[in-house]
Design an enzyme around this catalytic site. Structure first.
Site, short mmCIF file in Angstrom:
data_model
loop_
_atom_site.label_atom_id
_atom_site.label_comp_id
_atom_site.label_asym_id
_atom_site.label_seq_id
_atom_site.Cartn_x
_atom_site.Cartn_y
_atom_site.Cartn_z
N HIS A 151 4.80 -19.98 65.76
CA HIS A 151 3.46 -19.37 66.13
C HIS A 151 2.47 -19.54 65.17
O HIS A 151 1.24 -20.07 65.59
CB HIS A 151 3.62 -17.88 66.56
CG HIS A 151 2.65 -16.99 66.87
ND1 HIS A 151 2.67 -16.31 67.98
CD2 HIS A 151 1.55 -16.57 66.06
CE1 HIS A 151 1.22 -15.73 68.14
NE2 HIS A 151 0.80 -15.82 66.90
N GLU A 152 2.42 -19.21 63.98
CA GLU A 152 1.44 -19.40 63.07
C GLU A 152 1.02 -20.80 62.68
O GLU A 152 -0.01 -21.20 62.73
CB GLU A 152 1.72 -18.49 61.77
CG GLU A 152 2.16 -17.06 62.02
CD GLU A 152 1.15 -16.30 62.27
OE1 GLU A 152 -0.06 -16.98 62.40
OE2 GLU A 152 1.38 -15.10 62.89
N HIS A 167 -1.32 -21.46 66.05
CA HIS A 167 -2.79 -21.28 65.62
C HIS A 167 -3.37 -22.36 64.64
O HIS A 167 -4.62 -22.66 64.59
CB HIS A 167 -3.06 -19.96 64.59
CG HIS A 167 -2.76 -18.83 65.53
ND1 HIS A 167 -3.34 -18.42 66.55
CD2 HIS A 167 -1.90 -17.56 65.11
CE1 HIS A 167 -2.86 -17.16 67.11
NE2 HIS A 167 -2.18 -16.55 66.10
N GLU A 199 -3.59 -15.61 71.14
CA GLU A 199 -2.31 -15.31 70.67
C GLU A 199 -1.40 -15.85 71.86
O GLU A 199 -0.20 -16.03 71.36
CB GLU A 199 -2.07 -13.75 70.64
CG GLU A 199 -3.00 -13.09 69.70
CD GLU A 199 -2.47 -13.66 68.14
OE1 GLU A 199 -1.41 -14.09 68.25
OE2 GLU A 199 -3.37 -13.55 67.40
#
Length: 724
Positions: free
Chosen positions: A448-449, A453, A506
């Site tokens: 995810h990070e 992103h 997100e």
């Protein structure tokens, strides 16, 4: 309309968890401990700003409680209350409410943005307050009580949640501002090439003699130590679109003065020149309000690779601004967990192989891979409204796109969030969730990070006929045409996508995590192979989609049909996408009428139906983001965000079932650091017990050198007329 009070109160069995970091802290050198101590002091001082950012009354409620507990031990306060016929349960509820206000930095929940009211009668609350030593001996406390007594319990109209205009309460804008006003301010900021991270906006009107009518005046106030009266402060005022805009400085000035003072002390113990220069830029930023200085500090921060003490501070996340552009103050200090960080480093090493596996062409990916730092941290201090599990920063578009970023996973936070009871699943699924939820979440956070992103390109116009992409060659895969939309000069993701932007991003990052968790070489990095890897992949999908309804609906407001938390909305959207995929891949059924639900995932279809559904959705998310097509993005995202009352999945009706099983979110007790009275080079780490009294005590001892109550009351008095 009846109000379900349980949505706005914290129960007497509210779980309190201590944030453990003593072993890692002990391993630090004295110099590193001093560096961590002064950074923590800066973070805590600045964290008080969040009270002012949350609601008009939050600074006063905090001050009232802070003064009460500072004046006498909790045991004495309790004895006095019980003697006045307050019950044990009522006094416990008073402590719980206090913990909620301290931990959420105000009287609105950090996760969900709904109001927190005391879970005891107003009469009992008033008895405790008026029988306290603080109230009896201090007229100021009596005045504070008189100013908050009406708002403390009120759930009338928009007071139920944070929002703009009729949709809720905000202090990022004065009470007379509407969405139209927010759009006008945004247009002006884009016109001037400015960003709003460290600002608030206050609307007034003056008589304009040239037009013989009143004209709106928007004061855009920068957070800074320097005030608008300082002769060295550069401010400007101008008319734009028949509206006067005035930029001033000095918001939160006395709290930021403490931030600056402690950053200067921390600078003396920095381990290298990059850290010293970085802190100097942050000091300049907080002193003057210049966002350029904070960006330059962030540029230095991403160059400080693998520090023993990791920190970041400023006006960072835009989740709670109803316009999605103003940042809440945040400051963290943490120590690197070397064992887990080694796994994340391996993931970084693998990133260049993984990025091409994402479902968009290289035209929609950054021009070059910007190898980030990715560490697992044990948090010492996290000042703000809540502690996340992972972070990808800085949030500035031009830095993250072209220069780099850092990823951090907060290792001592993750396990505490993953031990909640699990409802709405079969016994076998519950068993797997309990066994692999933490391991799967570590994988999801990493993907995810780093690759959520950290990926994706913005198509920008750089000059009159200059772009950062080839307009003659790049094709939009959604319609087969050349790119005809892009970010124009002065536009940023936050300014263009606004209130939807945080949740949309997100969702994109979560979708990347689901999609790439199917790559077995990713699982091997984290030490998972064979059937265990298969179970972890399944639990990752199960956990995220389960969170999309079992956890998310506390963050949905039926009255306004809005979501008040970005991650909750994102996970619900992904659940809707997977349900829409059909083929019995994901199902939710009502097993007991009005009482129980059951969610199932056919794990044999994750690699086929599930992967295809997430792939197709992820392509749209990325393309719309890359070209800045906010209209198409909003149409799509709003559709999946809807909460229907009827049909195969009547979520509106099922919400009551889901909320009847909700578990309170854990509150963390964080330690404090102190300088030894007998040795100025010795730092003491003090931990507190996992209890209501332990958490309250940690807050009472947190500000030994700062007159918190005086500063907060003064700031409240300064601005109170804007929120009437």
């Amino acid at each position: 309309m009846n109000v379900d009070i349980t949505l706005y109160t914290l129960p007497n069995n509210q779980p309190i968890v201590a944030l453990q970091c003593q072993n890692v802290f002990k391993a630090l050198t004295q110099k590193e401990k001093l560096y961590a101590h002064y950074l923590s002091q800066a973070a805590w001082s600045g964290g008080l700003i969040v009270l002012i950012q949350t609601s008009p009354e939050s600074p006063l409620i905090f001050t009232l409680l802070y003064k009460i507990y500072l004046a006498e031990p909790i045991s004495e306060l309790k004895d006095t209350a019980l003697d006045a016929n307050v019950t044990e349960d009522e006094f416990t509820a008073f402590l719980v409410y206090s913990c909620g206000v301290f931990a959420n930095a105000g009287n609105y929940k950090a996760m969900g943005d709904t109001k927190i009211i005391p879970n005891l009668s107003k009469n009992a609350f008033e008895i405790i307050v008026k029988n306290s030593k603080a109230y009896k001996n201090n007229p100021e406390i009596q005045n504070i009580w008189n100013n908050i007594t009406k708002l403390l319990y009120s759930l009338n109209g928009k007071l139920k949640s944070l929002g703009l205009g009729d949709n809720g309460v905000t202090t990022y804008f004065s009470a007379n501002c509407t969405q139209k006003d927010a759009d006008r301010v945004n247009a002006f900021m884009q016109h001037k090439g400015l960003e709003s991270y460290n600002t608030r906006c206050f609307k007034t009107s003056v008589y304009d003699f040239s037009s013989n009518s009143n004209i709106d005046v928007f004061e855009i106030r920068l957070a800074s130590v320097e005030t608008s009266n300082d002769p060295n402060t550069t401010l400007f005022e101008e008319i734009y679109e028949n509206t006067r805009f005035k930029v001033t400085r000095g918001d939160y000035n006395k709290l930021l003065a403490s931030v600056v003072e402690n950053l200067k002390k921390a600078k003396e113990y920095a381990s290298n020149q990059i850290e010293k220069d970085m802190l100097e830029k942050y000091i300049d930023h907080f002193r003057t309000g210049s966002l350029v200085d904070h960006k330059d500090g962030s540029r230095l921060w991403i160059k400080d690779k693998g520090p023993t003490i990791e920190t970041y501070i400023g006006f960072i996340e835009t989740y709670r601004d109803p316009a999605g552009q103003r940042g809440e103050f945040e400051g963290f200090v943490a120590m690197v967990n070397k064992e887990m960080s080694a796994k994340f480093t391996m993931l970084v090493d693998k990133a260049e192989d993984l990025i091409p596996r994402l479902p968009w062409s290289k035209d929609f990916e950054k021009d070059s891979y910007l190898r980030p730092d990715f560490t697992s941290l044990d948090v010492l201090t996290f000042a703000g409204s809540c502690i996340p599990s992972g972070i990808n920063i800085p949030n500035y578009d031009e830095i993250r796109q072209c220069e780099g970023f850092k990823n951090v996973s907060l290792g001592n936070v993750i396990p505490a969030h993953m031990k909640d009871p699990i409802s709405f699943l079969s016994e076998s699924d519950q068993t797997l969730m309990h066994k692999y939820r933490i391991a799967s979440f570590e994988v999801q956070v990493g993907l995810h990070e780093l690759l959520g992103h950290g990926t994706g390109k913005y198509f920008r116009q750089i000059g009159p006929d200059t772009f950062n992409f080839d307009r003659n060659k790049v094709i939009n895969p959604l319609n087969g045409n050349r790119i005809d939309k892009f970010f124009q000069k002065g536009e940023t993701y936050d300014s263009k996508f606004g209130a939807m932007g945080s949740s949309y991003e997100e969702c994109r990052a979560e979708a990347v995590g689901l999609y790439l968790s199917l790559e077995k070489d990713v699982l091997r990095i984290f030490g998972h192979q064979g059937s265990i890897a298969d179970d972890i992949i399944y639990v990752n999908w199960l956990s995220l989609l389960w969170s999309g309804f079992a956890k998310a609906f506390e963050m949905y407001q039926p009255a306004t049909k809005t979501w008040s938390q970005a991650h909750a909305q994102a996970r619900y959207v992904l659940l809707r996408v997977c349900l829409e995929a059909g083929e019995n891949f994901v199902n939710v059924v009502e097993t007991e009428k009005g009482k129980n639900l059951r969610m199932t995932i056919d794990r044999t279809k994750i690699y086929t139906v599930g992967k295809t559904a997430i792939r197709n959705f992820l392509v749209k998310l990325q393309i719309y983001k890359s070209i800045g097509d906010v209209e198409s993005a909003k149409e799509m995202y709003d559709k999946y965000s809807e909460v229907p009352d009827n049909g195969m999945y009547p979520w509106g009706r099922w919400r009551d079932i889901i909320l009847s099983r909700k578990e309170p979110r854990k509150i963390f007790v964080q330690p404090n650091t102190f300088i030894d009275d007998f040795d100025p080079n010795h730092v003491i780490l003090k931990n507190y017990e996992s209890s209501f009294t332990g958490l309250i005590q940690s807050w009472i001892e947190r500000f030994p050198n700062l007159d918190v109550s005086q500063i907060l009351v003064e700031l409240w008095n300064k601005d109170k007329h804007y929120f009437v």
